[in-house]
Write a protein that holds these residues in place. Structure first.
Motif, PDB file in Angstrom:
ATOM      1  N   VAL A  69      54.487  70.736  36.097  1.00  0.00           N
ATOM      2  CA  VAL A  69      55.380  70.940  34.947  1.00  0.00           C
ATOM      3  C   VAL A  69      56.701  71.577  35.577  1.00  0.00           C
ATOM      4  O   VAL A  69      57.745  71.358  34.906  1.00  0.00           O
ATOM      5  CB  VAL A  69      54.746  71.921  34.043  1.00  0.00           C
ATOM      6  CG1 VAL A  69      53.287  71.363  33.368  1.00  0.00           C
ATOM      7  CG2 VAL A  69      54.362  73.275  34.551  1.00  0.00           C
ATOM      8  N   ASP A  70      56.968  72.220  36.583  1.00  0.00           N
ATOM      9  CA  ASP A  70      58.327  72.761  36.970  1.00  0.00           C
ATOM     10  C   ASP A  70      59.220  71.726  37.406  1.00  0.00           C
ATOM     11  O   ASP A  70      60.330  71.765  36.917  1.00  0.00           O
ATOM     12  CB  ASP A  70      58.076  73.659  38.126  1.00  0.00           C
ATOM     13  CG  ASP A  70      57.197  73.094  39.328  1.00  0.00           C
ATOM     14  OD1 ASP A  70      56.520  72.162  39.329  1.00  0.00           O
ATOM     15  OD2 ASP A  70      57.576  73.403  40.431  1.00  0.00           O
ATOM     16  N   THR A  71      58.787  70.585  37.922  1.00  0.00           N
ATOM     17  CA  THR A  71      59.529  69.362  38.301  1.00  0.00           C
ATOM     18  C   THR A  71      59.805  68.541  36.847  1.00  0.00           C
ATOM     19  O   THR A  71      60.863  68.070  36.835  1.00  0.00           O
ATOM     20  CB  THR A  71      58.790  68.328  39.106  1.00  0.00           C
ATOM     21  OG1 THR A  71      58.254  69.120  40.362  1.00  0.00           O
ATOM     22  CG2 THR A  71      59.518  67.140  39.420  1.00  0.00           C
ATOM     23  N   ILE A  72      58.862  68.907  36.018  1.00  0.00           N
ATOM     24  CA  ILE A  72      59.027  68.041  34.499  1.00  0.00           C
ATOM     25  C   ILE A  72      60.401  68.687  33.803  1.00  0.00           C
ATOM     26  O   ILE A  72      61.479  68.031  33.456  1.00  0.00           O
ATOM     27  CB  ILE A  72      58.215  68.198  33.596  1.00  0.00           C
ATOM     28  CG1 ILE A  72      56.956  67.055  34.093  1.00  0.00           C
ATOM     29  CG2 ILE A  72      58.433  67.696  31.991  1.00  0.00           C
ATOM     30  CD1 ILE A  72      55.717  67.208  33.245  1.00  0.00           C
ATOM     31  N   MET A  73      60.485  70.116  33.947  1.00  0.00           N
ATOM     32  CA  MET A  73      61.393  70.983  33.552  1.00  0.00           C
ATOM     33  C   MET A  73      62.907  70.689  34.303  1.00  0.00           C
ATOM     34  O   MET A  73      63.867  70.384  33.407  1.00  0.00           O
ATOM     35  CB  MET A  73      61.175  72.317  33.657  1.00  0.00           C
ATOM     36  CG  MET A  73      60.091  73.014  32.875  1.00  0.00           C
ATOM     37  SD  MET A  73      60.799  73.225  31.069  1.00  0.00           S
ATOM     38  CE  MET A  73      61.963  74.526  31.463  1.00  0.00           C
ATOM     39  N   HIS A  74      62.791  70.279  35.426  1.00  0.00           N
ATOM     40  CA  HIS A  74      64.027  69.887  36.168  1.00  0.00           C
ATOM     41  C   HIS A  74      64.223  68.493  35.824  1.00  0.00           C
ATOM     42  O   HIS A  74      65.575  68.012  35.651  1.00  0.00           O
ATOM     43  CB  HIS A  74      63.747  70.132  37.768  1.00  0.00           C
ATOM     44  CG  HIS A  74      64.863  69.303  38.458  1.00  0.00           C
ATOM     45  ND1 HIS A  74      66.042  70.005  38.621  1.00  0.00           N
ATOM     46  CD2 HIS A  74      64.793  68.401  39.360  1.00  0.00           C
ATOM     47  CE1 HIS A  74      66.871  69.350  39.565  1.00  0.00           C
ATOM     48  NE2 HIS A  74      66.229  68.145  39.990  1.00  0.00           N
TER      49      HIS A  74
END
Length: 285
Positions: A69-74
């Motif tokens: 999910v942190d990569t999705i945010m990026h």
């Protein structure tokens, strides 16, 4: 139709395999920074080819964000910036509040559909993907009214075609409910695994003495820290509340045991048994 799987792991890979079963002529492009994942995804037939993100976006009708999910945010704003007119982005993230906020701030919000399949295992990576993971499982779509009707219709049709049961929630509802029924269970499993490892230095004794009850309860402790740490961080307020409620029940159970209050222990367990009725009703739907 051309579908890009961005982050070819358990969920993204299983989604592709399930779609292949339904649409053998659908073309799949893999986007993943790991060369090992790329090779496995090609060898398993999850994707037909590997492309850089920019190239995949130019040719794909549907882009599936299946990263942590942190990569999705990026990546989500990057994808929306470069997205072709008429193409769609959907994510498979286990949190929705911050992801949907990021989408809301983008002028191409309508081309995004926020999705969370309620499925998974303790394993990760494309090697763990299998076509039977998603059929029969629940899937949540958030803020569908903010998405283009054609984009929603496409995503809904594909989810139904792979056999998933669609539910609708706001991001706030999603993150609150998931803190209790998913995120808390993973934390509990991680904590149980740590407790036993700290107290049992003899690993062979753990293996020899572990029952099926212990194994099933601690199974989730084998889940990927790289995936779950960002989930706990993004949903920290709800997860903290759920943990507080859980810890309170643990304290009350400990007090009953310490005080030899057998009746209190029996009451706790009898109340907990009611989860069988609740889960039974859910499974019948």
């Amino acid at each position: 139709m051309i579908v890009s799987i961005i982050g070819v792991g358990l969920l993204g890979g299983s989604f592709a395999l399930a779609l292949r079963e339904k649409y053998p002529n659908m073309r799949f492009i893999g986007v993943d920074k790991s060369e090992v994942n790329q090779k496995i995804a090609l060898a398993k037939g999850i994707v037909d080819e590997i492309m850089p993100l920019e190239e995949a976006l130019r040719v794909s009708d549907l882009n599936v964000l299946a990263t942590p999910v942190d990569t999705i945010m990026h990546l989500l704003p990057v994808l929306l910036d470069q997205l072709s007119d008429g193409s769609t982005v959907m994510d498979l993230g286990s949190t929705k509040g911050l992801i949907c906020e990021a989408a809301d701030a983008h002028p191409r919000r309508a081309q995004f559909v926020a999705v969370h399949p309620m499925a998974g295992t303790e394993n990760s990576g494309p090697g763990a993907a299998f076509k039977e993971l998603l059929p029969g499982k629940n899937v949540i779509i958030c803020d569908r009214e903010k998405s283009n009707p054609d984009a929603v219709a496409l995503v809904e049709a594909l989810l139904r075609d792979v056999g998933m049961k669609i539910h609708y929630m706001t991001p706030t509802e999603h993150d609150l409910h998931l803190a209790y029924v998913s995120h808390l269970s993973h934390i509990s499993s991680f904590a149980l695994g740590l407790t036993v490892l700290e107290k049992e230095e003899d690993e062979k004794a753990i293996f020899d003495m572990a029952s099926t009850g212990f194994s099933s309860t601690v199974r989730l402790a084998k889940s990927s820290p790289q995936m779950w740490a960002p989930i706990f961080d993004q949903n920290k307020a709800n997860v903290s509340k759920a943990l507080g409620d859980y810890i309170e029940f643990l304290k009350r159970f400990k007090e009953a045991i310490d005080s030899k209050d057998l009746e209190a222990s029996l009451r706790f367990m009898a109340r907990a048994n009611d989860i069988g009725r609740v889960l039974g009703g859910i499974e019948k739907k």
